[in-house]
Motif scaffolding. Sequence first.
Motif, mmCIF file in Angstrom:
data_model
loop_
_atom_site.group_PDB
_atom_site.id
_atom_site.type_symbol
_atom_site.label_atom_id
_atom_site.label_comp_id
_atom_site.label_asym_id
_atom_site.label_seq_id
_atom_site.Cartn_x
_atom_site.Cartn_y
_atom_site.Cartn_z
ATOM 1 N N ALA A 1 0.847 -1.204 0.000
ATOM 2 C CA ALA A 1 0.000 0.000 0.000
ATOM 3 C C ALA A 1 0.880 1.251 0.000
ATOM 4 O O ALA A 1 0.588 2.243 -0.685
ATOM 5 N N LYS A 2 1.973 1.204 0.741
ATOM 6 C CA LYS A 2 2.881 2.353 0.835
ATOM 7 C C LYS A 2 3.533 2.633 -0.523
ATOM 8 O O LYS A 2 3.581 3.770 -0.983
ATOM 9 N N ASP A 3 3.986 1.575 -1.135
ATOM 10 C CA ASP A 3 4.580 1.679 -2.455
ATOM 11 C C ASP A 3 3.611 2.298 -3.452
ATOM 12 O O ASP A 3 3.948 3.203 -4.202
ATOM 13 N N SER A 4 2.384 1.764 -3.440
ATOM 14 C CA SER A 4 1.448 2.232 -4.446
ATOM 15 C C SER A 4 0.939 3.627 -4.124
ATOM 16 O O SER A 4 0.516 4.344 -5.021
ATOM 17 N N SER A 5 1.019 4.066 -2.867
ATOM 18 C CA SER A 5 0.612 5.451 -2.624
ATOM 19 C C SER A 5 1.655 6.419 -3.176
ATOM 20 O O SER A 5 1.308 7.538 -3.578
ATOM 21 N N GLY A 6 2.922 6.001 -3.236
ATOM 22 C CA GLY A 6 3.951 6.829 -3.877
ATOM 23 C C GLY A 6 3.638 6.994 -5.356
ATOM 24 O O GLY A 6 3.734 8.094 -5.925
ATOM 25 N N ARG A 7 3.247 5.900 -5.976
ATOM 26 C CA ARG A 7 2.893 5.915 -7.388
ATOM 27 C C ARG A 7 1.644 6.773 -7.629
ATOM 28 O O ARG A 7 1.528 7.474 -8.633
ATOM 29 N N TYR A 8 0.747 6.696 -6.682
ATOM 30 C CA TYR A 8 -0.508 7.451 -6.783
ATOM 31 C C TYR A 8 -0.248 8.966 -6.764
ATOM 32 O O TYR A 8 -0.814 9.720 -7.540
ATOM 33 N N VAL A 9 0.640 9.385 -5.852
ATOM 34 C CA VAL A 9 0.987 10.804 -5.754
ATOM 35 C C VAL A 9 1.543 11.290 -7.098
ATOM 36 O O VAL A 9 1.152 12.342 -7.613
ATOM 37 N N GLN A 10 2.437 10.496 -7.672
ATOM 38 C CA GLN A 10 3.011 10.827 -8.978
ATOM 39 C C GLN A 10 1.921 11.001 -10.032
ATOM 40 O O GLN A 10 1.948 11.925 -10.829
ATOM 41 N N PHE A 11 0.986 10.057 -10.029
ATOM 42 C CA PHE A 11 -0.122 10.093 -10.990
ATOM 43 C C PHE A 11 -0.930 11.385 -10.830
ATOM 44 O O PHE A 11 -1.233 12.076 -11.805
#
Length: 309
Positions: free
Chosen positions: A116-126
């Motif tokens: 979840a932490k990893d994908s929230s980083g990706r989400y911020v970028q998006f």
Amino acid sequence: MDYISIRVSTLRGDQKISFDVYVKINEKMVLYIRKGDSFEGLRLKRLKEKKLKKMFIEPDNESFYRDYMQKNIELAYDNKSGKDIQTRSEIIQGEQQSKTEEVFENPELVESYLSAKDSSGRYVQFLLSNNDAVKSIMAIENTDKSMSHHGVTVATLSVALAHKLSGLDPKQTQLLALGAMMHDFGHYDSAIYPKKNRAEMSPAEIDIYKSHAAIGAKKVQDKKHFDQVVLRIINEHEECADGSGYPLGLFEKKIDPLSMIVGTCNTLDRMMTFDGFSKEDAAKKMMVEHMGKYPLGHIQKATEILNSF
Ligand SMILES: [Fe+2]
Ligand SMILES: [Fe+2]
């Protein structure tokens, strides 16, 4: 046959599914969605209206389901895939929601938290690299009043607000998004909220409702893999700058700045998702009724964000 459960929030976008999907009714598996269907726009709306968190697939189809999910996510995050922003946002919103649910269900699993932490980083970028991302994410209605969907909405607004306020580095923004997704962990599986609106609760129920921040924090405080600031956001997101919040009645100086951002955005989405106000009315109420509870700059910029789409 042992059917495999899948999260409904992972069924998103215009890619056709290559597997049948079942629901469990009275201990029986009933074919619900056929191979060949896809879930974007109106169809997504209809699927969400069914208010199901989980559905089932046949065990033989597990690899098809995994391939579908992976392809979906990759296309959605690819800024050059040529897919329209609304479809991409629907897929990505669903992915964030499902990651949040996984942590809510199994907070002790290190792997789920890190994912979840990893994908929230990706989400911020998006969110920060696509002009209409915030708008398209906000266009996905939380028809089933889901806590995980609410978490993703609050995370989206929080990232947009932090960006306008500036001063957060990418790492802090990632943790802000993650903390915002998890902020209402204490409401997950609540017997009272959101089944009952706050206006309909008895005083005893209000007390239970108000314990959610401390309860959520208690559930994770012994989990060493949780970041401290995520724990603080869970515990402090109902605190107010003027000391009128809970659980501790802290004043702004003592509240983590990230909790203050999440608190502002949470109040806005609570009005829109759970209290039934339009975004225009929520923005107005924020200015009138919540003045002093959150820093003025937060209120002004957050309402600007709402008014921008
Ligand atoms: Fe809350
Ligand atoms: Fe909330």
